[in-house]
Design a protein around this motif. Structure first.
Motif, PDB file in Angstrom:
ATOM      1  N   VAL A  19       0.844  -1.201   0.000  1.00 28.75           N
ATOM      2  CA  VAL A  19       0.000   0.000   0.000  1.00 28.75           C
ATOM      3  C   VAL A  19       0.876   1.246   0.000  1.00 28.75           C
ATOM      4  O   VAL A  19       0.696   2.165  -0.821  1.00 28.75           O
ATOM      5  CB  VAL A  19      -0.950   0.018   1.217  1.00 28.75           C
ATOM      6  CG1 VAL A  19      -1.657   1.368   1.319  1.00 28.75           C
ATOM      7  CG2 VAL A  19      -1.980  -1.100   1.116  1.00 28.75           C
ATOM      8  N   GLU A  20       1.846   1.306   0.896  1.00 26.53           N
ATOM      9  CA  GLU A  20       2.711   2.484   1.010  1.00 26.53           C
ATOM     10  C   GLU A  20       3.577   2.671  -0.232  1.00 26.53           C
ATOM     11  O   GLU A  20       3.836   3.792  -0.667  1.00 26.53           O
ATOM     12  CB  GLU A  20       3.594   2.362   2.258  1.00 26.53           C
ATOM     13  CG  GLU A  20       2.793   2.524   3.549  1.00 26.53           C
ATOM     14  CD  GLU A  20       3.612   2.195   4.796  1.00 26.53           C
ATOM     15  OE1 GLU A  20       4.840   1.944   4.646  1.00 26.53           O
ATOM     16  OE2 GLU A  20       3.039   2.188   5.896  1.00 26.53           O
ATOM     17  N   ASN A  21       4.035   1.551  -0.809  1.00 27.72           N
ATOM     18  CA  ASN A  21       4.846   1.639  -2.021  1.00 27.72           C
ATOM     19  C   ASN A  21       4.038   2.256  -3.164  1.00 27.72           C
ATOM     20  O   ASN A  21       4.518   3.145  -3.878  1.00 27.72           O
ATOM     21  CB  ASN A  21       5.319   0.228  -2.413  1.00 27.72           C
ATOM     22  CG  ASN A  21       6.315   0.248  -3.553  1.00 27.72           C
ATOM     23  OD1 ASN A  21       6.013   0.700  -4.645  1.00 27.72           O
ATOM     24  ND2 ASN A  21       7.523  -0.244  -3.293  1.00 27.72           N
ATOM     25  N   CYS A  22       2.802   1.779  -3.334  1.00 29.61           N
ATOM     26  CA  CYS A  22       1.937   2.327  -4.381  1.00 29.61           C
ATOM     27  C   CYS A  22       1.626   3.802  -4.124  1.00 29.61           C
ATOM     28  O   CYS A  22       1.677   4.633  -5.042  1.00 29.61           O
ATOM     29  CB  CYS A  22       0.639   1.526  -4.475  1.00 29.61           C
ATOM     30  SG  CYS A  22       0.830  -0.115  -5.202  1.00 29.61           S
ATOM     31  N   GLN A  23       1.313   4.128  -2.875  1.00 29.30           N
ATOM     32  CA  GLN A  23       0.992   5.516  -2.541  1.00 29.30           C
ATOM     33  C   GLN A  23       2.168   6.448  -2.827  1.00 29.30           C
ATOM     34  O   GLN A  23       1.987   7.567  -3.305  1.00 29.30           O
ATOM     35  CB  GLN A  23       0.588   5.619  -1.072  1.00 29.30           C
ATOM     36  CG  GLN A  23      -0.771   5.006  -0.766  1.00 29.30           C
ATOM     37  CD  GLN A  23      -1.084   5.001   0.715  1.00 29.30           C
ATOM     38  OE1 GLN A  23      -0.168   4.880   1.547  1.00 29.30           O
ATOM     39  NE2 GLN A  23      -2.349   5.113   1.064  1.00 29.30           N
TER      40      GLN A  23
END
Length: 894
Positions: A69-73
């Motif tokens: 999630v954080e990587n995509c964000q």
């Protein structure tokens, strides 16, 4: 299917599905869902290419996977879990069962959880998207689906109806590929196509879209000025759909060869339209860091640039930004709040536009944010050129400071939402020159439905005139460079007709010629450009007299012109010139196909055409350019496919689909309808290789049409009462009834009955004969069609590479060159029409009319003399009528 065909198909489907929902609202739902599909597929592509996920990994992806999630964000700005991806919504029933089992096994969905696609799925996904936007991407993505979320209820009266509507809409949308590349941006093309069509159908609400042709004029002017810069910033303070900004970005990046060096500033007041701006920019793969968009009132709150929430421009958050290029198509003559405008730095050096007309307020806002070496283009109503009061004072200041570079008069009715004539004004912050270029492009357009439309040649001519800035004497009815002194003498009135007289003088009449006949020599002199090139033609057409008037004494004027030796030489020499073009086209488009940069190639082809025509009189280069552009559209579409698939695409055949309507449900559906070449049409191949079979099929079709016409004639000859008994409610012959009549008549014939030639029975038998012939002929047509289709398919697929490229050359180059060759004939035809007009103009003289009137009076008077009055009232009436027409009665009395 190329992107043009796909876009047309998607629009037809969308128009069918929207039902009673207005085009203005439906566009928000449809375009919002297209954008959601784009984001979904962008994430899937990122997960596979950058994080090396496979399909099974993506299936198990949820919000609980914090690292992903954080990587995509961080890298794409948002996160969408698997259950909310567009691809999950639209998977087949069989796929859904397999995936559902996998998700239940891994505890991602509960045993009783329903994962079928419903309107609730869309609501849940859009809500989740807002929560999972990356920290640094809120300005790009915050609330971008608000319009779509609010409008979902309009898709039906119940959730069941809404689910059906959104299911059909997403079925349509899933056909749009969103993996656009530089040369094959299908998504961008389809999105722009839909925007244009929604605008055309939205009435007044269509103002969000600037027509592509006007946008191109503005874009090319700005791009030319900024072409040598390594990085640029562009700004649209009334951004609408964002298409104007995108076109400028495209034009500029073509010159720079790096689209990532363009920064986009956009502001839009209407929230729905602001969301369109952001979606449109994001879907063109513009880096989020290069998009700075804002939803607010441009005139009320100066931007760029200060932080949201800070309405006080004096605080530390205000950071004045200047841009390289500014463009806008603001609302015309809009009311605005001028309470604090006098102290506003945007207006204080020029003046404040009136409350009732904000046109100059928008212009001054744009000018204020230009760099000293920047450029701006703005669309405004004609009134800004001559209205007085505060607008007159602002105009004087702009002229005094040399800010105005060019004024372009456009045709009326080219923008959506209004029919008024408009202008494009080009301005700069600093200019060394003080003159202003005036262009009257108001007559260059074609009708396009209920709107007017600039053609490619009109756009090219405007842009060339602005860039070259040196109109010649022959261009005086189109463009003129006017000194500041002349403008000041005209009290700073910039109305275009004061400086460019484009009125047609051909309808002014010579008094002597009108009275006595003949054609004034000075009007013949107006055609001097033709006489210079065709010196013997004038004497062959016109017989000169001792007075300065000439006569045309030929019955067949067209033959005289066509047979003239100079005309023949002119056409022959023009063909020699144009016939140098095919080799160049072949080398550029066929031999160097792999090296073609589609976005730039038309310019290369156009410049070569200009070079060839530079020594050719009479033919207008822009007419030739229009021919090139009309063929280039298809060539570019083919090139995009060939760049993706290679020469093998020329040898591909695919199923042709058509939209049909279910006669019972009235719903449309897609149905297979034969075959079609991926690149080469069946017509091209059949014309070249199977002309005999094609001719046989044509003859069969013609004969079928003839039989159908004969049947109609026979039916019309039957007594209406008898005819009614044979027809259904739809007006078609009921076969059962006809067969019963035929059986009855044949029985009568067996029993020795005889019928007259035009009797009901004879006509019925004739109809039966037509039906029998039609039936046989339909079988012939079917066999011929099948044979022709099969041999065409086999021929396309069995071509060698060399043969395929030769056929491609014949598709692209031969028709274009053939049409270019006709331009010399068009010139001769235009001369013929001009002379024919002069002939007709003075053909009937006043003397002829007077003679005809006198003869008519005499005839009527003689007729009246033959009438006998039956009472005193008749007698009095006849005498008064004779007096009125100057008849014999009055002559005798005199």
């Amino acid at each position: 299917m190329n992107k043009q065909q796909l876009a047309s198909k998607i629009w037809a489907g969308a128009n069918e599905l929207r039902g009673k929902v207005s085009a203005s609202n439906y566009k928000d739902y449809m375009l919002g869902l297209i954008f959601y599909k784009y984001l979904s597929e962008k994430e899937e592509k990122y997960l596979k290419e950058k994080l090396y996920f496979d399909d099974d990994d993506i299936h198990l992806l949820t919000e609980k996977d914090k690292s992903t999630v954080e990587n995509c964000q961080k890298n794409i700005g948002y996160f969408i879990e698997y259950k909310n991806l567009f691809s999950f919504w639209k998977m087949s029933s069989a796929e859904r069962k397999i995936v559902e089992k996998e998700l239940r096994h891994n505890g991602i969905i509960q045993e009783d959880e329903d994962i079928s696609f419903t309107i609730a799925s869309v609501r849940k996904a859009l809500s989740a998207f807002n929560v999972l936007i990356g920290e640094n991407y809120h300005k790009v993505y915050d609330g971008i689906f608000d319009t779509l979320e609010k409008g979902l209820d309009d898709l039906g009266s119940s959730d069941a109806n809404r689910t059906t509507a959104v299911d059909k809409l997403t079925d349509l949308i899933k056909q749009i590929p969103t993996d656009g590349s530089q040369d094959y941006d299908v998504l961008g093309f389809v999105y722009e196509f839909l925007l244009k069509n929604f605008a055309a159908n939205a009435g007044k609400a269509g103002e969000f879209y600037t027509p592509h042709e006007a946008s191109t004029v503005m874009s090319e002017i700005i791009a030319h000025h900024l072409k040598d810069r390594k990085e640029i910033s562009i700004y649209d303070p009334t951004s609408g759909s964002g298409s104007l900004l995108i076109n400028i970005g495209k034009a500029v990046s073509k010159q720079m060869n790096d689209a990532n060096k363009v920064k986009y500033y956009a502001q839009e007041l209407v929230e729905n339209t602001y969301n369109l701006t952001r979606m449109n920019l994001i879907m063109r793969d513009i880096l989020p860091d290069n998009i700075v968009a804002r939803n607010d009132d441009t005139l009320g709150d100066d931007w760029p640039f200060f932080e949201d929430g800070d309405k006080d421009r004096r605080t530390q958050t205000y950071r004045f930004v200047r841009v390289d290029g500014c463009c806008s198509n603001p609302p015309y003559s809009q009311s605005w709040n001028t309470d604090e405008a006098a102290s506003d730095p945007r207006f204080k050096d020029y003046g404040v536009a009136p409350k009732s007309k904000a046109d100059y307020a928008f212009l001054l806002h744009n000018l204020y944010h230009l760099k000293p070496d920047g450029i701006m283009t703005i669309v405004l109503p004609h009134g800004v050129l001559f209205r007085g009061g505060e607008e007159g004072k602002i105009r004087e200041k702009l002229i005094e400071r040399n800010n105005i570079e060019t004024i372009i008069g456009l045709p009326s009715n080219i923008f959506f939402g209004t029919g008024i004539p408009t202008i494009i004004m080009v301005l700069k912050k600093k200019r060394a020159e003080s003159d202003i270029l005036f262009i009257d492009a108001s007559k260059g357009f074609i009708k396009d439905g209920n709107k007017n439309k600039l053609q490619a040649k009109d756009v090219k001519k405007i842009v060339d005139a602005v860039i070259k800035r040196n109109p010649s004497e022959k261009d005086k009815k189109y463009a003129r460079l006017v000194t500041k002194d002349e403008i000041v003498k005209n009290e700073c009135n910039l109305n275009i007709p004061r400086y460019v007289d484009s009125n047609d003088k051909t309808d002014l009449y010579d008094i002597y010629a009108t009275m006595y006949g003949g054609i004034p020599n000075y009007e013949i002199d107006e055609l001097q450009k033709y006489w210079d090139v065709l010196p013997t033609l004038r004497k062959e057409i016109f017989t000169e007299q001792k007075i300065p008037y000439s006569l045309i004494e030929h019955d067949n004027l067209k033959s005289v012109i066509d047979d003239n030796k100079d005309v023949k030489v002119y056409i022959s020499e023009f063909k020699k010139t144009i016939n140098k073009y095919p080799e160049f086209l072949k080398d550029e488009l066929i031999n160097k196909m792999d090296d073609v940069v589609i976005a730039k190639e038309e310019v290369v082809l156009a410049e070569k055409l200009r070079e060839l025509l530079s020594g050719t009189p009479l033919v207008d280069y822009y007419d030739a350019y229009q021919v090139l552009d009309s063929y280039w559209t298809q060539i570019a579409l083919d090139l995009e496919i060939l760049k993706q698939e290679g020469v093998s695409a020329i040898k591909k055949v695919e199923t042709k689909y058509v939209i049909k309507k279910n006669s019972k449900t009235k719903e449309t559906y897609e149905a297979a309808d034969g075959l079609i070449g991926r690149i080469l049409s069946f017509d091209i191949i059949q014309e070249k290789y199977f002309s005999k079979d094609k001719e046989d099929l044509k003859n069969a079709l013609d004969e079928l049409a003839s039989l159908e016409g004969r049947k109609v004639e026979l039916l019309d000859s039957i007594d209406p009462n008898d005819k009614e008994q044979l027809l259904s409610d739809d007006g078609d012959i009921v076969a059962k009834k006809l067969n019963a009549e035929i059986a009855k008549i044949k029985k009568q014939l067996k029993n020795g009955s005889e019928f007259e030639e035009d009797s009901y029975e004879t006509i019925i038998l004739a109809i039966n004969d037509v039906n029998e012939k039609t039936k046989k002929l339909k079988n012939v047509k079917k066999d011929l069609t099948k044979k022709l289709e099969e041999e065409t398919k086999e021929k396309i697929e069995s071509q060698s590479d060399e043969e395929a490229l030769q056929n491609l050359e014949e598709k692209w180059i031969y028709p274009m060159v053939s049409r270019l060759n006709k331009l010399s004939g068009d010139v001769v035809d235009s001369l013929y029409r001009a002379i024919e007009h002069l002939k007709e103009k003075y053909e009937v003289t006043y003397e002829d009319i007077s003679t005809n009137i006198e003869n008519s009076k005499k005839s009527i008077s003689e007729m009246l003399d033959s009438l006998k009055a039956t009472d005193t009232f008749d007698d009095k009436g006849l005498k008064e009528f004779k007096k009125l027409i100057g008849g014999a009665e009055d002559e005798q009395n005199s």
